[in-house]
Each structure stands twice: as structure tokens, then as C-alpha cells.
Write a protein that holds these residues in place. Structure first.
Motif, PDB file in Angstrom:
ATOM      1  N   ALA A   1       0.123   5.874   3.951  1.00 33.64           N
ATOM      2  CA  ALA A   1      -0.123   4.436   4.045  1.00 33.64           C
ATOM      3  C   ALA A   1      -0.006   3.912   5.473  1.00 33.64           C
ATOM      4  O   ALA A   1      -0.593   2.874   5.801  1.00 33.64           O
ATOM      5  CB  ALA A   1       0.837   3.677   3.134  1.00 33.64           C
TER       6      ALA A   1
ATOM      7  N   THR B   1       0.840  -1.201   0.000  1.00 33.08           N
ATOM      8  CA  THR B   1       0.000   0.000   0.000  1.00 33.08           C
ATOM      9  C   THR B   1       0.873   1.250   0.000  1.00 33.08           C
ATOM     10  O   THR B   1       1.752   1.404   0.841  1.00 33.08           O
ATOM     11  CB  THR B   1      -0.935   0.011   1.226  1.00 33.08           C
ATOM     12  N   GLN B   2       0.631   2.123  -0.947  1.00 36.48           N
ATOM     13  CA  GLN B   2       1.382   3.365  -1.057  1.00 36.48           C
ATOM     14  C   GLN B   2       0.606   4.577  -0.557  1.00 36.48           C
ATOM     15  O   GLN B   2       1.190   5.606  -0.219  1.00 36.48           O
ATOM     16  CB  GLN B   2       1.779   3.601  -2.525  1.00 36.48           C
ATOM     17  N   SER B   3      -0.699   4.437  -0.506  1.00 39.18           N
ATOM     18  CA  SER B   3      -1.545   5.562  -0.119  1.00 39.18           C
ATOM     19  C   SER B   3      -2.925   5.019   0.205  1.00 39.18           C
ATOM     20  O   SER B   3      -3.285   3.897  -0.169  1.00 39.18           O
ATOM     21  CB  SER B   3      -1.623   6.572  -1.274  1.00 39.18           C
TER      22      SER B   3
ATOM     23  N   ALA C   1      -7.175   0.896  -0.037  1.00 40.05           N
ATOM     24  CA  ALA C   1      -5.721   0.758   0.026  1.00 40.05           C
ATOM     25  C   ALA C   1      -5.212   0.762  -1.414  1.00 40.05           C
ATOM     26  O   ALA C   1      -5.645  -0.051  -2.233  1.00 40.05           O
ATOM     27  CB  ALA C   1      -5.338  -0.545   0.718  1.00 40.05           C
TER      28      ALA C   1
END
Length: 200
Positions: A112, A80-82, A161
Motif C-alpha cells: 500500500a 488502502t491495504q494493498s 486501491a
């Protein structure tokens, strides 16, 4: 039915299908979503899933503070990056699968490693789009609907996510971001999602 539509939309977003195709497909039977929510589960200390919104979180017309509800989640998927969040409701006269719902909260660019949004989001985490009436930026607190005693609306909050930031959206609050622009930006970016619904 609102939650079923939301689950179908999340499946569409994860597979990268266009929103228009999703809306068209929803005219027929709803498909089973391909994404399992697993342990990535959105909850609120203020209400249970399918529970009632507390009085203090209602709009000021109804005697509440009109602030965002507290939310918590855990087990953010690997990669998950953001994170992003949408709260929506289908008003009277609109049809699921045909019309866009009312947007009550559009929030993106959440880090994240975030695992909660306190009541009122005092740290102003993330960036926000237009309110329900597209007159200002931010959250629209729900008001009780007119009608006979016991009438209520369902509101759904969905947390996403993301495997990449939503680069199609601004890196700041922006009135131009609405349901259509945000759901389009989510296309192909969703690793997993979780929803909670409340009544008011």
C-alpha cells in the motif's frame, strides 16, 4: 470507448456486483461511475494519457526493449491495504460488454505504501498472472498492429486501491490468474481506482 468500459467495470467492482452482471449491463448505455478518481491519479513519465507509447517501450519485434512502462501515483486513499494493476486491450473481433479483453499485465499484492513502478519493475514488486497468450507469467509488451499506416490500438492501465488484500489470489506469481479470475477477486475490495491509456 475502452476507457468508458473500464470506468464502468471499476464501478461494478467497487459495488461488489458480479462480473457477469457487469458485462450484461454494458450491453446498454453506460452508467456514470460512482467512484471519483480524485487525487489518486495514475500517471507515467514516459507518456501522457491518450499519448503514444515511446519506441523504447515497444515489443522487441518493433525495436523496443519490451519492458513494463514506468508508472507513478500519489494520494493513496486512507484505509488502502494493498494495490493491484491491470493492463488490457480489446483486439479486433472482440466486442466490449460481451467479450473479455486481452490481458497484457496482471499485477497484485503491491504494498500500500508503493507510489511508483520504475521502468521494467526491477524490484519485481507484486505478483503477476498470465501474459496475453497465457503461455508465460508476466507482462506482454505491445506490438504495433498490422494494417495501413497510422493504425494503432488503445491500451488501458488501471491501478486499484484495495481495502483488503486479494486473498482469493495466490501470494506468488501464478499462470492460472487471468482477466476473469483477477476481476472476480477484485469484487467488493476496491476503494478507488485510476486509469491511463496509451496508443501503439
Amino acid at each position: 470507448m475502452i476507457r468508458a468500459w473500464s470506468r464502468a467495470l471499476r464501478t461494478s467492482l467497487a459495488s461488489g456486483m458480479a462480473v457477469a452482471l457487469c458485462v450484461s449491463a454494458l450491453a446498454g448505455p453506460l452508467a456514470t461511475p460512482a467512484l471519483a478518481q480524485g487525487d489518486f491519479t495514475l500517471t507515467s513519465p514516459a507518456f501522457n494519457d491518450d499519448g503514444w507509447l515511446p519506441d523504447d517501450l515497444k515489443c522487441t519485434r518493433d525495436g523496443g526493449d519490451g519492458v513494463t512502462p514506468p508508472l507513478t501515483w500519489g494520494d493513496v486513499p486512507d484505509g488502502t491495504q494493498s494495490l493491484a494493476l491491470i493492463m488490457h486491450h480489446y483486439p479486433k473481433g472482440t466486442v466490449e460488454g460481451r467479450d473479455a479483453p486481452s490481458q497484457y499485465w496482471l499485477l497484485w499484492n503491491l504494498p500500500a505504501d508503493t507510489h511508483a513502478l520504475p521502468r521494467g519493475n526491477p524490484a519485481s514488486l507484486g505478483d503477476e498472472g498470465a501474459d496475453k497468450d497465457k503461455k508465460r507469467i508476466g507482462y506482454t509488451p505491445p506490438c504495433s498492429p498490422p494494417g495501413p499506416e497510422g493504425s494503432y490500438h488503445d491500451y488501458t492501465i488501471t491501478l486499484y486501491a484495495l481495502k483488503a488484500p486479494l486473498e482469493a489470489l495466490p501470494d506468488h506469481d501464478d499462470m492460472s490468474v487471468n482477466w476473469d479470475t483477477m476481476t472476480e477477486a477484485l469484487q467488493g475490495k476496491v476503494l478507488d481506482s485510476s486509469s491511463i491509456t496509451f496508443r501503439n
